[in-house]
Motif scaffolding. Structure first.
Motif, PDB file in Angstrom:
ATOM      1  N   GLU A  96       0.853  -1.179   0.000  1.00  0.00           N
ATOM      2  CA  GLU A  96       0.000   0.000   0.000  1.00  0.00           C
ATOM      3  C   GLU A  96       0.890   1.229   0.000  1.00  0.00           C
ATOM      4  O   GLU A  96       2.047   1.177   0.409  1.00  0.00           O
ATOM      5  CB  GLU A  96      -0.920   0.031   1.224  1.00  0.00           C
ATOM      6  CG  GLU A  96      -1.918  -1.113   1.252  1.00  0.00           C
ATOM      7  CD  GLU A  96      -2.796  -1.070   2.480  1.00  0.00           C
ATOM      8  OE1 GLU A  96      -2.617  -0.138   3.286  1.00  0.00           O
ATOM      9  OE2 GLU A  96      -3.635  -1.970   2.628  1.00  0.00           O
TER      10      GLU A  96
ATOM     11  N   PRO B  95       1.606   6.207   4.185  1.00  0.00           N
ATOM     12  CA  PRO B  95       0.736   7.245   4.738  1.00  0.00           C
ATOM     13  C   PRO B  95       1.508   8.415   5.335  1.00  0.00           C
ATOM     14  O   PRO B  95       0.962   9.196   6.086  1.00  0.00           O
ATOM     15  CB  PRO B  95      -0.025   6.478   5.830  1.00  0.00           C
ATOM     16  CG  PRO B  95       0.964   5.474   6.314  1.00  0.00           C
ATOM     17  CD  PRO B  95       1.759   5.062   5.097  1.00  0.00           C
TER      18      PRO B  95
ATOM     19  N   ARG C 152      -0.489   3.656  -6.021  1.00  0.00           N
ATOM     20  CA  ARG C 152       0.287   3.449  -4.798  1.00  0.00           C
ATOM     21  C   ARG C 152       1.781   3.566  -5.054  1.00  0.00           C
ATOM     22  O   ARG C 152       2.551   3.955  -4.166  1.00  0.00           O
ATOM     23  CB  ARG C 152      -0.050   2.086  -4.204  1.00  0.00           C
ATOM     24  CG  ARG C 152      -1.429   2.042  -3.572  1.00  0.00           C
ATOM     25  CD  ARG C 152      -1.778   0.646  -3.134  1.00  0.00           C
ATOM     26  NE  ARG C 152      -3.042   0.643  -2.400  1.00  0.00           N
ATOM     27  CZ  ARG C 152      -3.736  -0.445  -2.152  1.00  0.00           C
ATOM     28  NH1 ARG C 152      -3.319  -1.621  -2.590  1.00  0.00           N
ATOM     29  NH2 ARG C 152      -4.866  -0.378  -1.472  1.00  0.00           N
TER      30      ARG C 152
ATOM     31  N   PRO D  65      -0.018  10.526  -0.712  1.00  0.00           N
ATOM     32  CA  PRO D  65      -1.360  10.308  -0.181  1.00  0.00           C
ATOM     33  C   PRO D  65      -2.413  10.175  -1.268  1.00  0.00           C
ATOM     34  O   PRO D  65      -2.392  10.892  -2.281  1.00  0.00           O
ATOM     35  CB  PRO D  65      -1.593  11.556   0.670  1.00  0.00           C
ATOM     36  CG  PRO D  65      -0.223  11.955   1.112  1.00  0.00           C
ATOM     37  CD  PRO D  65       0.657  11.662  -0.067  1.00  0.00           C
TER      38      PRO D  65
ATOM     39  N   SER E 147      -6.805   3.277   1.937  1.00  0.00           N
ATOM     40  CA  SER E 147      -6.796   4.728   1.738  1.00  0.00           C
ATOM     41  C   SER E 147      -8.103   5.336   2.244  1.00  0.00           C
ATOM     42  O   SER E 147      -9.154   4.686   2.177  1.00  0.00           O
ATOM     43  CB  SER E 147      -6.626   5.070   0.249  1.00  0.00           C
ATOM     44  OG  SER E 147      -5.411   4.571  -0.245  1.00  0.00           O
TER      45      SER E 147
ATOM     46  N   VAL F 113      -8.461   5.456   7.534  1.00  0.00           N
ATOM     47  CA  VAL F 113      -8.711   4.619   6.359  1.00  0.00           C
ATOM     48  C   VAL F 113     -10.126   4.048   6.351  1.00  0.00           C
ATOM     49  O   VAL F 113     -10.546   3.435   5.368  1.00  0.00           O
ATOM     50  CB  VAL F 113      -7.689   3.462   6.256  1.00  0.00           C
ATOM     51  CG1 VAL F 113      -6.295   4.017   6.062  1.00  0.00           C
ATOM     52  CG2 VAL F 113      -7.751   2.569   7.484  1.00  0.00           C
TER      53      VAL F 113
END
Length: 364
Positions: A57, A60, A146, A151, A162, A328
């Motif tokens: 992923e 963040p 990704r 972000p 997300s 998320v």
């Protein structure tokens, strides 16, 4: 334990870990996930497999407000001329600009344009974050986003891992059908929008179709495919789908349209055929389109502008490092029934329906 395995176990999977698992360089991972043509097909597949194995992923990290921020956001939208998309885009863009961000809008009007966009991926090194608005994305497209390692927030089509904003599409559809069931309708039709390319189908479409079927079955009714029709997205598609239903061997007493533009098209087709709404056929949609009240259309209202605003807020929170673990989880906005004159019990006499007193809009 290898570095990539340790990273996966710790939940810190990044491009380096994927590269180690696939036996390639981080640059090759980035090119592979972005679909660039210079990567051999077998290498690209190895990278995709590694990314899936590691549940890769995007990071963040709060990079947006750090030194070097471009104060720019990309907004990616499938259609800009249709009411829902233009309204949600306006909500997001206005909020971003008020907070000092420039916005680059990418309009991906069909599957071919979308695929070309992800092949060349023009976002790299240009923006601090990406906001996708109800974009139908394949797994490879999601991995490509990704791979940018910035972000990512979505509206309407949640991307795992997300933040996102939207409504409970299934529940909204069930509310629409339950309203018709409450009025004692049993032959309830469904009108759907149909993409030219099945790769461009929306997540909301499947959820609303499922909600329609669930509501009928919960009421002890079966789903009759003769009462289901689809047409191209938009007003003309609604008219075409309604015309299909009118030509079949069984006539619905009520129709649930996937969204209001389809419902408006259906209204036009019914009235052009000399049928009374709701005396002969009741109609309900989802959205509360800007024309819904003027056309006396019963609908399930959603706050479209607020979805764009909230998505922009979520993106800014991530950029500022203010988003916690719960960020998320999808933010689901409420919906409500707007009861107007396009629905009534079945079998209402035409003369009676024409004499009825028009009721003011009211949410319920």
């Amino acid at each position: 334990m290898s570095d990539s395995s340790e990273a996966a176990a710790a939940g810190r999977v990044n491009i380096v870990a994927v590269a180690q698992r696939a036996g390639v360089s981080p640059a090759t991972v980035s090119r592979s996930l972005r679909g660039m043509a210079k990567v051999a097909p077998e290498t690209r597949q190895r990278v995709l497999d590694a990314a899936r194995d590691l549940s890769y992923e995007h990071s963040p990290r709060a990079s947006g407000m750090a030194s070097g921020s471009r104060r720019a956001v990309a907004v990616v939208v499938p259609y800009i001329t249709r009411w829902f998309f233009s309204t949600v885009t306006a909500g997001a863009v206005d909020h971003l600009r008020v907070n000092g961000y420039d916005v680059t809008l990418y309009h991906l009007g069909d599957a071919a344009i979308r695929d070309h966009f992800f092949e060349r991926m023009p976002l790299d090194a240009r923006v601090d974050g990406v906001l996708t608005l109800s974009m139908p994305l394949t797994e490879e497209h999601t991995l490509a986003l990704r791979a940018l390692d910035i972000p990512l927030v979505s509206v309407g089509s949640p991307i795992p891992g997300s933040p996102s904003a939207g409504i409970d599409e299934n529940a909204a559809a069930r509310s629409a059908v339950n309203h018709l069931l409450h009025l004692k309708h049993e032959r309830i039709g469904f009108i759907a929008g149909e993409a030219d390319d099945p790769r461009f189908d929306f997540v909301s479409s499947a959820a609303r179709r499922l909600g329609y079927e669930q509501a009928l079955r919960a009421a002890g009714l079966t789903v009759d495919e003769r009462l289901v029709a689809a047409g191209p997205h938009g007003l003309e598609g609604g008219a075409a789908a309604m015309t299909q239903l009118l030509a079949r061997s069984i006539m619905p007493t009520a129709v649930f349209a996937e969204y209001d533009e389809l419902a408006i098209g259906a209204l036009w087709a019914l009235r052009r055929s000399g049928l009374d709404v709701p005396g002969d056929v009741s109609i309900i949609g989802i959205d509360d389109h800007e024309m819904a009240a003027m056309l006396d259309l019963t609908t399930i209202a959603q706050n479209v502008t607020a979805q764009g605003e909230i998505a922009a807020q979520l993106l800014l929170q991530v950029l500022r490092g203010e988003a916690g673990e719960a960020a998320v989880d999808p933010v689901l906005l409420p919906t409500r029934l707007m009861l107007r004159g396009s629905t009534s019990p079945p079998g209402t006499a035409r003369s009676a329906s024409r004499r009825r007193t028009r009721r003011p809009d009211r949410g319920r």
